[in-house]
Design a protein around this motif. Structure first.
Motif, short mmCIF file in Angstrom:
data_model
loop_
_atom_site.label_atom_id
_atom_site.label_comp_id
_atom_site.label_asym_id
_atom_site.label_seq_id
_atom_site.Cartn_x
_atom_site.Cartn_y
_atom_site.Cartn_z
N HIS A 1 1.09 -1.12 -0.17
CA HIS A 1 -0.03 0.16 -0.18
C HIS A 1 0.72 0.88 0.40
O HIS A 1 2.11 1.21 0.43
N LYS A 2 1.01 2.85 -0.43
CA LYS A 2 0.87 3.48 -0.33
C LYS A 2 1.60 3.94 0.91
O LYS A 2 0.45 4.13 1.80
N GLY A 3 2.49 3.96 1.76
CA GLY A 3 2.52 4.51 2.67
C GLY A 3 3.48 5.91 3.34
O GLY A 3 3.59 6.76 2.60
N ASP A 4 4.33 6.21 3.52
CA ASP A 4 4.97 7.67 3.67
C ASP A 4 5.41 7.91 2.60
O ASP A 4 6.16 7.35 1.93
N ASN A 5 5.58 8.89 2.89
CA ASN A 5 6.11 9.85 0.94
C ASN A 5 5.79 9.11 -0.37
O ASN A 5 6.69 8.84 -1.30
N ASP A 6 4.88 8.58 0.04
CA ASP A 6 3.83 7.58 -1.03
C ASP A 6 4.99 6.59 -1.60
O ASP A 6 4.57 5.88 -2.47
N ASP A 7 5.72 6.07 -1.06
CA ASP A 7 6.45 4.48 -0.91
C ASP A 7 5.36 4.21 -0.58
O ASP A 7 5.14 3.12 -0.06
N GLY A 8 6.18 2.52 -1.56
CA GLY A 8 4.58 1.25 -0.94
C GLY A 8 5.62 0.77 -0.15
O GLY A 8 6.54 0.80 0.33
N GLN A 9 4.36 0.22 0.78
CA GLN A 9 4.82 -0.67 2.07
C GLN A 9 4.19 -2.18 2.21
O GLN A 9 2.99 -2.06 1.66
N PRO A 10 5.10 -2.57 1.88
CA PRO A 10 4.25 -4.35 3.12
C PRO A 10 3.24 -4.52 3.71
O PRO A 10 3.25 -3.22 4.72
N ASP A 11 1.85 -4.25 3.17
CA ASP A 11 0.83 -5.11 4.13
C ASP A 11 0.83 -5.62 5.67
O ASP A 11 1.85 -6.66 5.81
N PRO A 12 0.47 -5.10 6.65
CA PRO A 12 1.07 -5.84 7.62
C PRO A 12 0.99 -7.61 7.31
O PRO A 12 -0.23 -7.77 7.23
N TRP A 13 1.59 -8.22 7.80
CA TRP A 13 1.49 -9.61 7.61
C TRP A 13 2.28 -10.71 8.57
O TRP A 13 3.14 -10.01 9.87
N THR A 14 1.93 -11.47 8.87
CA THR A 14 2.33 -12.50 9.74
C THR A 14 2.82 -13.94 8.90
O THR A 14 2.10 -14.35 8.48
N ALA A 15 4.09 -14.38 9.35
CA ALA A 15 4.50 -15.77 9.83
C ALA A 15 3.26 -17.02 10.60
O ALA A 15 3.25 -16.99 11.57
N PRO A 16 3.44 -18.18 10.21
CA PRO A 16 3.16 -18.49 8.71
C PRO A 16 1.80 -17.99 7.30
O PRO A 16 0.75 -17.43 8.03
N LEU A 17 2.62 -17.35 6.14
CA LEU A 17 1.38 -17.24 5.64
C LEU A 17 0.39 -17.91 4.80
O LEU A 17 1.01 -18.93 5.33
N ALA A 18 -0.63 -17.38 5.32
CA ALA A 18 -2.03 -19.34 4.86
C ALA A 18 -1.72 -19.08 3.07
O ALA A 18 -1.64 -20.07 3.22
N ASN A 19 -1.14 -18.95 2.41
CA ASN A 19 -1.18 -18.71 1.27
C ASN A 19 -0.04 -18.18 -0.19
O ASN A 19 0.60 -17.26 1.02
N GLY A 20 -0.01 -19.01 -1.00
CA GLY A 20 1.26 -18.17 -1.77
C GLY A 20 1.93 -18.84 -2.74
O GLY A 20 2.30 -20.24 -2.63
#
Ligand SMILES: Cc1cc2nc3c(=O)[nH]c(=O)nc-3n(C[C@H](O)[C@H](O)[C@H](O)COP(=O)(O)O)c2cc1C
Ligand code: SF4
Length: 475
Positions: free
Chosen positions: A269-288
């Motif tokens: 998502h758009k974070g500080d300074n408009d730079d992309g930042q990963p959405d908050p996530w936790t391991a283990p990821l459900a899928n991918g």
């Protein structure tokens, strides 16, 4: 606003490559790109591939529209010998937008015209089309269908998946997932569409498994119960069933192909300074797919390579390696100078994104010597992508150089190289993302704006772009 691309020569790019510690290579000897190559039962006349590039310009009934015909005539006459036709829905529910092309008995004749006109344009411009392969990407858009059809619940993507545009309602935990029986029945839709594609003259059929559309979502569906989720064998089951069924009905002169994600990653998502930042996530990821449960930023190609090796045994002769999800993290799939309107400033140097593409495709190629692999990520290199492609083909990192946005900006770049020894500098894609912006614009009487390259194809898209800008001002 970030501006990364300031390179005037390949030497500048080589210096940047060293500074960023990447493995980008360049060669002024473009001859490897003109070498024909055998793919399955066919010969392809050079190493240039036009990537699948949806124009969102079909008619509501799924037939190609005026701009669709125009685009493929330009691609046909451009000189690339591998034209990877765009996303084409295998059924109505699987369309990503109301103007996505769809091949069925009602639209069949218009598709036949599309193939014939594309080949005619190639003959008119290049003389011989016996070494031209024109394929079609068979798709079910799954989560990104007009009404989302999800293969599994994804804790990161569900809250971003809009079910009702008017109310803004998103996918919630009680939203149904597509059932095993419904998945199984889709095999028939793929077969029916493939048969028609063969009839109208396409040379290869891509069973699309990328960009988090349905089959890609299934590849990563570790948390889906039942026969189509969980283990590697289950997650690849539907695609395996489709390839097996296609092999039985598709003649040997028509190749089976796939565009597959090497790596999905997670939404930004758009974070500080408009730079992309990963959405908050936790391991283990459900899928991918193509990544471990604990690191969604580094490709882990063990499963994608295993799957490509298995797909070869199912009859797949041509693999196009893609990355990411164009809606959730555009910087992985389409390294850019200027972001699309629903995006963010690139959180990494875009050359790092190009390098990631090249390394993923190389890993798949090295694990599959002799298999035709198409690489992605070249448009960011602007007028220097031919030199990068030549070095990658020369070094056996790739079989075909796949070109996406740059072929909207200058569809005849191969002819330009052949006739003038260089591309037309006035029509080089600068990765401004206007094309993606048009794709995202739905405020049109048909529910979808057509897309192309407004800056460098003003004749067709200048007015369309103006209209969209005016709409934005009014808003
Ligand atoms: C307008 C537009 C339409 C696209 N349509 C498709 C498509 O139909 N199927 C697909 O697999 N990728 C599609 N893509 C992704 C491109 O094929 C390609 O992977 C991406 O643009 C990165 O390559 P590039 O850096 O050469 O542009 C599309 C991209 C754009 C910008
Ligand atoms: S609008 Fe044209 S210049 Fe901009 S990214 Fe798309 S193809 Fe390239």
């Amino acid at each position: 606003m970030a501006k990364f691309f300031k390179y005037k020569t390949t030497a500048d790019l080589e210096a940047e490559n060293a500074r960023l510690n990447l493995d980008l290579r360049f060669s002024d000897d473009l001859s490897p790109l003109s070498q024909p190559v055998t793919v399955g039962t066919r010969t392809v006349g050079n190493r240039w591939c036009i990537h699948p590039m949806e124009g969102c310009d079909g008619n509501l009934d799924g037939t190609p529209g005026e701009l669709t015909f125009r685009r493929y005539q330009r691609f046909g006459g451009g000189g690339a010998k591998l034209i990877w036709g765009e996303a084409c829905a295998v059924n109505d529910e699987g369309r990503a937008n109301p103007r996505q092309i769809a091949l069925n008995p009602r639209t069949r004749d218009e598709f036949a015209k599309l193939v014939e006109q594309t080949r005619q344009a190639h003959r008119d411009s290049l003389g011989d089309d016996s070494d031209l392969l024109f394929g079609l990407q068979l798709t079910h858009s799954g989560r990104y269908s007009v009404k989302p059809i999800i293969a599994t619940h994804d804790p990161l993507l569900d809250p971003r998946t809009v079910v009702n545009k008017a109310t803004g309602q998103k996918v919630t935990a009680d939203y149904p997932i597509i059932t095993d029986d419904e998945l199984k029945r889709l095999v028939d839709d793929y077969v029916a569409t493939a048969k028609l594609a063969v009839e109208v003259g396409f040379d290869f059929l891509d069973v699309k498994q990328c960009h988090r559309y349905l089959l890609n979502e299934l590849l990563g569906a570790r948390n889906r119960p039942g026969p189509y989720g969980g283990s590697f064998e289950n997650r690849t089951r539907l695609a395996r069933e489709i390839f097996t069924a296609l092999k039985a009905v598709v003649p040997s002169n028509v190749l089976l192909a796939t565009r597959m994600n090497g790596f999905d990653s997670i939404p930004y998502h758009k974070g500080d300074n408009d730079d992309g930042q990963p959405d908050p996530w936790t391991a283990p990821l459900a899928n991918g797919w193509g990544m471990s449960e604990s690191d969604p930023f580094t490709p882990d190609l063990a499963e994608p390579i295993r799957w490509v090796q298995e797909m070869r045994t199912l009859g797949v002769d041509l693999v196009n390696v893609a990355l990411g999800n164009p809606y959730a993290q555009p910087h992985f799939g389409r390294p850019f100078e200027y972001p699309p309107p629903d995006g963010y400033e690139s959180p990494e140097h875009p050359l790092t994104g190009v390098d990631r593409h090249f390394k993923c495709a190389e890993a798949v190629q090295r694990a599959n010597p002799g298999l035709a692999i198409v690489g992605t990520g070249y448009s960011y290199l602007q007028e220097f992508f031919p030199q990068a492609g030549a070095a990658n083909v020369r070094d056996g990192r790739i079989t075909f150089v796949g070109v996406g946005r740059a072929s909207l900006a200058q569809p005849d770049w191969v002819k330009q190289l052949q006739d003038n020894g260089k591309m037309d500098r006035k029509r080089v894609c600068r990765t401004f993302s206007y094309c993606t912006a048009l794709m995202r614009e739905k405020n049109h009487p048909l529910g979808q704006y057509p897309t192309g390259c407004p800056p460098f194809d003003k004749e067709a898209y200048g007015e369309i772009w103006k209209e969209v800008l005016e709409l934005k001002v009014k808003k």
